[in-house]
Design an enzyme around this catalytic site. Structure first.
Site, PDB file in Angstrom:
ATOM      1  N   TYR A 121       0.864  -1.181   0.000  1.00 48.84           N
ATOM      2  CA  TYR A 121       0.000   0.000   0.000  1.00 48.84           C
ATOM      3  C   TYR A 121       0.902   1.232   0.000  1.00 48.84           C
ATOM      4  O   TYR A 121       2.087   1.152   0.336  1.00 48.84           O
ATOM      5  CB  TYR A 121      -0.936   0.007   1.222  1.00 48.84           C
ATOM      6  CG  TYR A 121      -0.263  -0.183   2.552  1.00 48.84           C
ATOM      7  CD1 TYR A 121       0.233   0.900   3.283  1.00 48.84           C
ATOM      8  CD2 TYR A 121      -0.116  -1.467   3.098  1.00 48.84           C
ATOM      9  CE1 TYR A 121       0.848   0.721   4.512  1.00 48.84           C
ATOM     10  CE2 TYR A 121       0.504  -1.651   4.324  1.00 48.84           C
ATOM     11  CZ  TYR A 121       0.979  -0.558   5.023  1.00 48.84           C
ATOM     12  OH  TYR A 121       1.592  -0.728   6.234  1.00 48.84           O
ATOM     13  N   HIS A 127       5.942  -0.604   1.586  1.00 48.62           N
ATOM     14  CA  HIS A 127       5.953   0.513   0.644  1.00 48.62           C
ATOM     15  C   HIS A 127       7.028   0.332  -0.417  1.00 48.62           C
ATOM     16  O   HIS A 127       8.097  -0.206  -0.152  1.00 48.62           O
ATOM     17  CB  HIS A 127       6.215   1.829   1.375  1.00 48.62           C
ATOM     18  CG  HIS A 127       5.348   2.038   2.571  1.00 48.62           C
ATOM     19  ND1 HIS A 127       3.985   1.858   2.544  1.00 48.62           N
ATOM     20  CD2 HIS A 127       5.654   2.418   3.842  1.00 48.62           C
ATOM     21  CE1 HIS A 127       3.483   2.118   3.736  1.00 48.62           C
ATOM     22  NE2 HIS A 127       4.482   2.436   4.547  1.00 48.62           N
TER      23      HIS A 127
END
Length: 327
Positions: free
Chosen positions: A255, A302
């Site tokens: 995400y 990430h």
């Protein structure tokens, strides 16, 4: 009466021609120098007020328009809180620790606590809204960007990035603070909280902060209460978070980071976006400006490298202005 020019001696013609030539050369030099010094400024101004649409006469680029969705839901509110099955599945899939909760019941308790706010309530058709997105990179140290940052209409800061003791480099003004429970901090009465709910427990925590104050742990310890003006709470919509993940990070990582979410959020609510404090220092180190602890720019959650390259591409596409810092 016609003006009579003095007659020049032959040798004086050479001095006049030389003087004119030098003047022209100097003018061209300073014009080119000024263009180089102000090129980024004009880039920013030309990009102003164009992020809402992708009309051909507004510097349309295929790369940007393939990613930018002007109608995406930015903020969660009482009228758009229902999630589609695919969106709900994606959002719940972000949770490291599985947590069972009734989402419908949660949002029913959520919105009586906070106003249904528009993110750009102070915008005006005759004014281009300028925004500074201030990241936490060590490349801000020594930059003296503080006055420039504070000159923007909105100053968005990320997680716990402090201002005290760093005002010359990062500024003092904060209009929006983007964080999640594990990076929460007290806010003054005038600062908007833009809350990033990466999991359903985050929404439970936000409700708890203003009611029972019973949640003290998620995957780590979190404050049971903090100072926030409830009238300035905004909650990012899971649809927006998924949109950033799919359209902008192209499914890299699990995400998007809070910082990258903030950059794309700014593109949607601001007419002119200035980005500070992203990337490494000039010697390639990744650390916060407020400590020397080295931080990985990419991890299992990430895709920091991809996010950074995307911000650079947005700079090249003249959709924002990126400042690289001085150290």
């Amino acid at each position: 009466m016609a003006m009579v020019l003095p007659k020049l001696k032959p040798r004086h013609h050479h001095y006049v021609i030389l003087l004119l030539s030098c003047t022209i050369i100097l003018c061209l030099y300073f014009e080119n120098t000024w263009m180089l010094l102000t090129d980024n400024y004009h880039v920013s101004k030309r990009a102003a007020c164009v992020n809402r649409t992708c009309a051909p006469d507004r510097e349309r680029t295929d790369w940007f328009c393939a990613r930018y969705a002007p109608t995406v839901q930015l903020l969660l509110n009482s009228s758009n809180s229902a999630l589609s099955a695919p969106l709900s599945s994606w959002w719940r899939g972000l949770q490291v620790v599985k947590h069972v909760a009734n989402y419908t019941a949660l949002v029913r308790n959520l919105f009586p606590l906070f106003p249904d706010q528009k993110p750009c309530s102070d915008s005006h058709p005759n004014h281009c809204r300028t925004c500074a997105v201030v990241g936490n990179s060590g490349n801000l140290l020594g930059s003296r960007y503080g006055p420039l940052i504070d000159s923007k209409d909105c100053v968005m800061r990320i997680n716990k990035g402090p201002t005290g003791g760093f005002e010359e480099d990062v500024g003092l003004k904060t209009t929006h603070r983007i964080f999640y429970p594990e990076s929460a901090m007290d806010l003054d009465n005038s600062t908007h909280l833009v809350f990033s709910p990466f999991k359903i427990l985050d929404i439970e925590w936000l409700i708890s902060v203003f009611t029972t104050k019973h949640i003290t742990k998620t995957y780590t310890d979190v404050p049971s209460t903090i100072n926030i003006n409830r009238d300035k709470v905004m909650i990012l919509h899971p649809e927006f978070m998924k949109y950033v993940h799919v359209n902008w990070t192209e499914n890299h990582g699990r995400y998007p980071s809070t910082g990258f979410l903030t950059v794309i959020f700014a593109l949607h609510i601001c007419d002119e976006v200035h980005v500070f404090g992203f990337g490494a220092t000039k010697d390639g180190k990744w650390h916060h400006y407020f400590d020397q602890t080295l931080t990985p720019y990419a991890n299992e959650s990430h895709a920091g490298d991809f996010e950074y390259k995307t911000i650079i591409r947005l700079h090249r596409e003249k959709k924002l202005l990126m400042y690289k810092g001085w150290t």
